[in-house]
Design an enzyme around this catalytic site. Sequence first.
Site, PDB file in Angstrom:
ATOM      1  CG  ASP A   7     118.433  44.800  29.248  1.00  0.00           C
ATOM      2  OD1 ASP A   7     117.564  44.972  30.106  1.00  0.00           O
ATOM      3  OD2 ASP A   7     119.279  43.862  29.283  1.00  0.00           O
ATOM      4  CB  ILE A   8     117.430  49.999  32.268  1.00  0.00           C
ATOM      5  CG1 ILE A   8     117.239  51.015  31.140  1.00  0.00           C
ATOM      6  CG2 ILE A   8     118.022  50.677  33.490  1.00  0.00           C
ATOM      7  CD1 ILE A   8     116.247  52.117  31.462  1.00  0.00           C
ATOM      8  N   GLY A   9     119.633  47.314  33.153  1.00  0.00           N
ATOM      9  CA  GLY A   9     119.837  46.278  34.148  1.00  0.00           C
ATOM     10  C   GLY A   9     120.163  46.858  35.510  1.00  0.00           C
ATOM     11  CG  ASN A  10     119.376  44.669  39.010  1.00  0.00           C
ATOM     12  OD1 ASN A  10     118.477  45.386  39.416  1.00  0.00           O
ATOM     13  ND2 ASN A  10     119.187  43.392  38.730  1.00  0.00           N
ATOM     14  CB  THR A  11     125.405  46.320  37.057  1.00  0.00           C
ATOM     15  OG1 THR A  11     125.121  45.436  38.149  1.00  0.00           O
ATOM     16  CG2 THR A  11     126.798  46.903  37.246  1.00  0.00           C
ATOM     17  CE1 TYR A  87     107.009  33.954  38.248  1.00  0.00           C
ATOM     18  CE2 TYR A  87     106.379  36.238  38.651  1.00  0.00           C
ATOM     19  CZ  TYR A  87     107.214  35.161  38.901  1.00  0.00           C
ATOM     20  OH  TYR A  87     108.247  35.298  39.791  1.00  0.00           O
ATOM     21  CG  ASP A  96     115.592  40.950  33.919  1.00  0.00           C
ATOM     22  OD1 ASP A  96     114.466  40.920  34.459  1.00  0.00           O
ATOM     23  OD2 ASP A  96     116.651  40.762  34.543  1.00  0.00           O
ATOM     24  NE  ARG A  97     112.256  35.563  36.523  1.00  0.00           N
ATOM     25  CZ  ARG A  97     111.375  35.142  37.440  1.00  0.00           C
ATOM     26  NH1 ARG A  97     110.903  36.008  38.332  1.00  0.00           N
ATOM     27  NH2 ARG A  97     110.961  33.893  37.441  1.00  0.00           N
ATOM     28  CB  THR A 171     141.097  32.185  53.131  1.00  0.00           C
ATOM     29  OG1 THR A 171     141.479  31.619  54.387  1.00  0.00           O
ATOM     30  CG2 THR A 171     139.779  32.927  53.295  1.00  0.00           C
TER      31      THR A 171
END
Length: 244
Positions: A7-11, A87, A96-97, A171
């Site tokens: 699974d190649i994710g964004n990170t 969709y 991934d979705r 803050t």
Amino acid sequence: MYNLIVDIGNTFIKYALMERGELRDECRAERFSGGALTAWLGGRRAVRAIVGSSRGDASAVAAALRGLGIPTLLFTPETAVPLGNDYLTPETLGRDRLAAAVGADALYPGRSVLIVDFGTAVTLDVVSGGRFRGGFISPGLRSRFRALHDYTAALPALGPCDETLPVGRSTREAMQQGVQQGLCYEIEGHVGRMRGEFDDLLVIFTGGDAEYFVKRIKNTIFADCDLVLTGLNRILEYHVHAEK
């Protein structure tokens, strides 16, 4: 003998070994390395693999796995899956979705499910009646913190915290509570509305930042951080059986 799930994710890239539908081992890396993957596998034999990506470099990884002698399915918008899809632009639906939706339908057949994935983006997707119905996309937890720092002159770079306070008194606290509680209210709003649309709705939290919200949002919620891996494995097995 195992199925190798990539699974190649964004990170990160996640690797998993699945056997008879059960997760046996997993690891993650910042980039693909055939040598590192072989070392992690050790003497374990992957008889087949599937590669899915959220960032578009799956083809090279799939080719590298085939070069290692592992028959590999590349998960693309044209790949058949054991789930209907409502969709309107399936070619733009994140792998991934869709994989998470397949995983949810396999784990909870016959149920209406709202999948909340806390990653670089937060996605909320509905599965009902054996079909992917659609969903929502908004900035993820860390993306919101990063935006506050990047687009203001004085706000610091922060990350999430475990503490829940009624009000921020500095803050740092104001940013952390504002971002995290704001996302909580957003999720709770979606959950409430979807419960009005779908009877007996099951809510599943998944993704790397899900841990920060399971205790904050209490409404019959299950946490499953391996939902995408489960779905990718289900898609791989679906194609194996289709070929027989």
